[in-house]
Design a protein around this motif. Structure first.
Motif, short mmCIF file in Angstrom:
data_model
loop_
_atom_site.label_atom_id
_atom_site.label_comp_id
_atom_site.label_asym_id
_atom_site.label_seq_id
_atom_site.Cartn_x
_atom_site.Cartn_y
_atom_site.Cartn_z
N PHE A 53 -4.59 46.35 -1.15
CA PHE A 53 -5.13 45.79 0.07
C PHE A 53 -4.13 44.80 0.67
CE2 PHE A 53 -8.77 46.23 -2.95
CZ PHE A 53 -9.32 47.37 -2.38
N ASN A 54 -4.21 44.67 1.97
CA ASN A 54 -3.40 43.68 2.69
C ASN A 54 -4.33 42.66 3.31
OD1 ASN A 54 -0.77 44.96 2.36
ND2 ASN A 54 -1.60 46.56 3.69
N VAL A 55 -3.82 41.46 3.55
CA VAL A 55 -4.59 40.45 4.24
C VAL A 55 -5.07 41.04 5.56
CG1 VAL A 55 -4.46 38.19 5.39
CG2 VAL A 55 -3.38 38.53 3.15
N GLY A 56 -6.35 40.88 5.83
CA GLY A 56 -6.94 41.42 7.05
C GLY A 56 -7.60 42.77 6.89
N ASP A 57 -7.35 43.46 5.76
CA ASP A 57 -8.02 44.74 5.52
C ASP A 57 -9.52 44.51 5.35
OD1 ASP A 57 -5.68 46.21 5.56
OD2 ASP A 57 -5.60 46.48 3.37
N ILE A 72 -23.09 42.83 0.75
CA ILE A 72 -24.02 43.92 0.48
C ILE A 72 -23.25 45.24 0.49
CG2 ILE A 72 -26.04 42.69 1.36
CD1 ILE A 72 -25.81 44.36 3.93
N TYR A 73 -23.84 46.25 -0.13
CA TYR A 73 -23.20 47.57 -0.17
C TYR A 73 -22.91 48.05 1.24
CZ TYR A 73 -22.90 49.65 -4.82
OH TYR A 73 -22.52 49.99 -6.09
N ASP A 74 -21.76 48.65 1.40
CA ASP A 74 -21.34 49.33 2.63
C ASP A 74 -21.07 48.40 3.80
OD1 ASP A 74 -21.50 51.80 1.32
OD2 ASP A 74 -23.63 51.94 1.78
N ALA A 75 -21.21 47.10 3.62
CA ALA A 75 -20.87 46.16 4.69
C ALA A 75 -19.43 45.70 4.47
CB ALA A 75 -21.81 44.96 4.66
N PRO A 76 -18.67 45.55 5.54
CA PRO A 76 -17.28 45.13 5.36
C PRO A 76 -17.15 43.64 5.07
CG PRO A 76 -17.76 45.35 7.69
CD PRO A 76 -18.99 45.81 6.94
N ALA A 77 -16.17 43.33 4.26
CA ALA A 77 -15.69 41.96 4.06
C ALA A 77 -14.20 42.03 4.37
CB ALA A 77 -15.94 41.51 2.62
N ILE A 78 -13.59 40.90 4.64
CA ILE A 78 -12.18 40.91 5.02
C ILE A 78 -11.34 40.27 3.92
CG2 ILE A 78 -12.25 38.71 6.30
CD1 ILE A 78 -10.45 40.24 8.43
N VAL A 79 -10.21 40.90 3.62
CA VAL A 79 -9.32 40.39 2.58
C VAL A 79 -8.64 39.12 3.09
CG1 VAL A 79 -7.23 40.84 1.21
CG2 VAL A 79 -8.94 42.65 1.54
N ILE A 80 -8.76 38.06 2.31
CA ILE A 80 -8.12 36.79 2.61
C ILE A 80 -6.77 36.71 1.90
CG2 ILE A 80 -8.33 34.27 2.41
CD1 ILE A 80 -10.46 35.53 4.20
N GLU A 81 -6.78 37.08 0.61
CA GLU A 81 -5.55 37.02 -0.17
C GLU A 81 -5.76 37.63 -1.55
OE1 GLU A 81 -4.31 33.11 -1.56
OE2 GLU A 81 -6.39 32.45 -1.70
N TYR A 82 -4.65 38.01 -2.16
CA TYR A 82 -4.64 38.29 -3.59
C TYR A 82 -4.37 36.95 -4.25
CZ TYR A 82 -4.78 43.36 -3.85
OH TYR A 82 -5.19 44.67 -3.81
#
Length: 132
Positions: A53-57, A72-82
């Motif tokens: 994943f990349n930040v913003g994915d 919740i299942y199937d709802a998007p969350a946004i990648v902040i960082e590894y």
């Protein structure tokens, strides 16, 4: 696989060790199913399938991998960082997984919340992932 995330009243494993623990009872019943071993092997394959994943994915839980109430299942969350120094299991919580991914989501009041998770439980979110 079914959604196994507990409710506030019902921790998942480790929270209660009594024989009447709902998690233990569901587990006991699942092990009696004829396809339990196949399902268990499939869960391992899903868990081990690596995704980068990349930040913003936008990401969501992999099927059968949800262990917390949010997102919740199937709802998007946004990648902040590894997380470069991931939260490792400890002597106090040996069942804890290595949390190496930080994601954010908005609640119903547009407040941005950030949580840490094991990246192995997430996949890239696509609109077709969403359930009707």
């Amino acid at each position: 696989m079914t959604d196994t995330a507990g409710t506030q009243d019902e921790p998942i494993g480790g929270g209660s060790t009594t024989e009447d623990d709902p998690f233990i009872e569901r587990y006991r019943e699942a092990t009696k199913e004829p396809d339990y071993v196949d399902n268990l092997s499939n869960a391992l394959r899903v868990y081990q399938r690596e995704e980068q994943f990349n930040v913003g994915d936008l990401v969501t839980w992999k099927p059968g991998m949800r262990t917390k109430q949010l997102p919740i299942y199937d709802a998007p969350a946004i990648v902040i960082e590894y997380i470069t120094s991931p939260i490792e299991p400890s002597a106090f919580f040996p069942e804890q997984e290595r949390e190496d991914l930080r994601v954010g989501l908005l609640d119903g009041q547009d407040t941005f919340h950030v949580f840490s998770f094991p990246s192995s439980r997430f996949q890239v979110w696509k609109p077709h992932n969403a359930r009707d």
